[in-house]
Design a protein around this motif. Structure first.
Motif, PDB file in Angstrom:
ATOM      1  N   LEU A  63       9.991  16.545  40.218  1.00  0.00           N
ATOM      2  CA  LEU A  63      10.469  15.738  41.332  1.00  0.00           C
ATOM      3  C   LEU A  63      11.112  16.632  42.379  1.00  0.00           C
ATOM      4  N   ALA A  64      11.159  16.141  43.616  1.00  0.00           N
ATOM      5  CA  ALA A  64      11.766  16.892  44.716  1.00  0.00           C
ATOM      6  C   ALA A  64      13.279  17.014  44.521  1.00  0.00           C
ATOM      7  N   PHE A  65      13.840  18.003  45.212  1.00  0.00           N
ATOM      8  CA  PHE A  65      15.290  18.228  45.223  1.00  0.00           C
ATOM      9  C   PHE A  65      15.808  18.337  43.781  1.00  0.00           C
ATOM     10  N   ASP A  66      16.949  17.710  43.505  1.00  0.00           N
ATOM     11  CA  ASP A  66      17.488  17.680  42.135  1.00  0.00           C
ATOM     12  C   ASP A  66      17.287  16.308  41.509  1.00  0.00           C
ATOM     13  N   HIS A  67      16.217  15.622  41.912  1.00  0.00           N
ATOM     14  CA  HIS A  67      16.019  14.242  41.484  1.00  0.00           C
ATOM     15  C   HIS A  67      15.703  14.116  40.006  1.00  0.00           C
ATOM     16  N   ALA A  68      15.177  15.171  39.383  1.00  0.00           N
ATOM     17  CA  ALA A  68      14.964  15.111  37.936  1.00  0.00           C
ATOM     18  C   ALA A  68      16.299  14.978  37.208  1.00  0.00           C
ATOM     19  N   LEU A  69      17.318  15.672  37.692  1.00  0.00           N
ATOM     20  CA  LEU A  69      18.652  15.567  37.102  1.00  0.00           C
ATOM     21  C   LEU A  69      19.219  14.173  37.315  1.00  0.00           C
ATOM     22  N   ILE A  70      19.081  13.639  38.531  1.00  0.00           N
ATOM     23  CA  ILE A  70      19.577  12.298  38.823  1.00  0.00           C
ATOM     24  C   ILE A  70      18.875  11.277  37.938  1.00  0.00           C
ATOM     25  N   LEU A  71      17.562  11.426  37.779  1.00  0.00           N
ATOM     26  CA  LEU A  71      16.793  10.496  36.959  1.00  0.00           C
ATOM     27  C   LEU A  71      17.257  10.542  35.505  1.00  0.00           C
ATOM     28  N   ALA A  72      17.499  11.736  34.979  1.00  0.00           N
ATOM     29  CA  ALA A  72      17.969  11.868  33.601  1.00  0.00           C
ATOM     30  C   ALA A  72      19.344  11.223  33.423  1.00  0.00           C
ATOM     31  N   ASP A  73      20.229  11.449  34.386  1.00  0.00           N
ATOM     32  CA  ASP A  73      21.559  10.842  34.320  1.00  0.00           C
ATOM     33  C   ASP A  73      21.469   9.316  34.392  1.00  0.00           C
ATOM     34  N   ALA A  74      20.552   8.825  35.238  1.00  0.00           N
ATOM     35  CA  ALA A  74      20.406   7.379  35.401  1.00  0.00           C
ATOM     36  C   ALA A  74      19.866   6.746  34.128  1.00  0.00           C
ATOM     37  N   ARG A  75      18.915   7.407  33.471  1.00  0.00           N
ATOM     38  CA  ARG A  75      18.393   6.847  32.230  1.00  0.00           C
ATOM     39  C   ARG A  75      19.492   6.773  31.174  1.00  0.00           C
ATOM     40  N   GLU A  76      20.313   7.785  31.112  1.00  0.00           N
ATOM     41  CA  GLU A  76      21.430   7.755  30.173  1.00  0.00           C
ATOM     42  C   GLU A  76      22.354   6.581  30.478  1.00  0.00           C
ATOM     43  N   ARG A  77      22.594   6.328  31.773  1.00  0.00           N
ATOM     44  CA  ARG A  77      23.482   5.228  32.145  1.00  0.00           C
ATOM     45  C   ARG A  77      22.909   3.877  31.723  1.00  0.00           C
ATOM     46  N   ILE A  78      21.630   3.640  31.984  1.00  0.00           N
ATOM     47  CA  ILE A  78      21.089   2.334  31.620  1.00  0.00           C
ATOM     48  C   ILE A  78      20.982   2.182  30.106  1.00  0.00           C
ATOM     49  N   GLY A  79      20.738   3.302  29.406  1.00  0.00           N
ATOM     50  CA  GLY A  79      20.754   3.238  27.955  1.00  0.00           C
ATOM     51  C   GLY A  79      22.104   2.814  27.433  1.00  0.00           C
TER      52      GLY A  79
END
Length: 242
Positions: free
Chosen positions: A136-152
Motif C-alpha cells: 500500500l502507498a505511504f504507511d497505509h499498511a501499518l494503519i491497516l494492521a493497527d485498524a484490524r487489531e482495533r476491530i478485532g
C-alpha cells in the motif's frame, strides 16, 4: 493575547485523514481501498483519505474524503460510525512534505459497491479481500494492521458482530463473523456456551429454526439482544490475528 507571537517561527506542516473501513463479504474480511490516480504512488492501492481543510475538523474531513473518493453517498457516509484510531506523525511518511495523519476505522455491514471512478486523487475505489492486499502507498499498511487489531478488539468487548448477521441468525452464522475477523477457528460448543451465557448478547426467536445443511435438525434462530457491551468479554483464542 497573541501580541509578540510569530506564526512563522515554526515550520508549517499539513494534516490529513486516512480511513480503514472494513466489511464482511462472502465469508471474508474486506477493506475499502482506492487506486491512486496522482503522484506520489500513482497506481498504488491506498486507504481513502486526504488533506484537512483550514476550516474543518478531522472527522468532517474524513467523511468528506470518503464520499469524494469512493462515490458513496453523503447521506450514507454521514451515518457511519467512525472511530478515531490514532495519529501517525513520522517525519518522512509522505514524500511531498511533513504530513501528520489522523486515522479512523469502521467495521460496517452491507455497504454498496463504490463508484467505478473515484474523485479527488483516486482513480477508482473497490472492496478488496484483506488476504489480497499486498503493498500500500505511504504507511497505509501499518494503519491497516493497527485498524484490524482495533476491530478485532471491538468484537471482544462489544456486540458489533450481530450487525453482520441477518436480522434473525443462527449461532453458526454469528460464529462465522468472529472467525472471519479474527482469522481463526473457534470451538463450536465453547462459543455457543459463551454467547448464550453472556447477558443481553442474543435473544432466542421463539419457535423459529433454519436448516443449515447436512442431516441434522434445523438450527435455532436468534436476534440481537439489548446489550451493547459484553460482560464478560468474548476473548480471542491465543494465536489468532491480533
Amino acid at each position: 493575547m497573541t501580541a509578540g507571537y510569530d506564526p512563522h517561527a515554526f515550520e508549517p506542516f499539513a494534516v490529513t485523514v486516512d480511513l480503514a473501513v472494513f466489511t464482511v463479504r462472502g465469508g471474508a474480511l474486506h477493506v475499502l481501498l482506492i487506486r491512486r490516480g496522482q503522484q506520489p504512488y500513482a497506481g498504488a492501492w491506498a486507504l481513502p483519505g486526504g488533506f484537512v481543510l483550514p476550516r474543518e475538523s478531522a472527522e468532517t474531513a474524513a467523511r468528506r474524503e470518503l464520499a469524494e473518493e469512493t462515490g458513496l453517498s453523503e447521506q450514507l457516509v454521514a451515518a457511519l460510525h467512525l472511530e478515531q484510531l490514532r495519529t501517525y506523525s513520522e517525519p518522512d511518511r509522505d514524500p511531498r512534505m511533513r504530513v501528520v495523519s489522523v486515522a479512523f476505522t469502521a467495521l460496517v455491514p452491507d455497504l454498496p459497491e463504490p463508484a467505478a471512478e473515484g474523485g479527488g486523487d483516486a482513480a477508482h475505489a473497490r472492496w478488496l479481500a484483506l488476504e489480497e492486499v499486498s503493498e500500500l502507498a505511504f504507511d497505509h499498511a501499518l494503519i491497516l494492521a493497527d485498524a484490524r487489531e482495533r476491530i478485532g478488539s471491538k468484537l471482544e468487548y462489544t456486540c458489533l458482530a450481530t450487525g453482520f448477521c441477518p436480522p434473525e441468525f443462527t449461532l453458526g452464522e454469528l460464529q462465522a463473523v468472529y472467525e472471519t475477523v479474527w482469522n481463526t477457528t473457534l470451538d463450536r460448543p465453547n462459543f455457543r456456551r459463551k454467547v448464550l451465557t453472556t447477558p443481553g448478547f442474543v435473544e432466542a426467536v421463539p419457535g423459529a429454526a433454519r436448516l443449515t445443511g447436512g442431516r441434522g435438525k434445523p438450527a435455532a434462530l436468534y436476534r440481537p439482544g439489548p446489550a451493547t457491551t459484553l460482560h464478560p468479554p468474548l476473548l480471542r483464542p491465543e494465536g489468532s490475528s491480533r
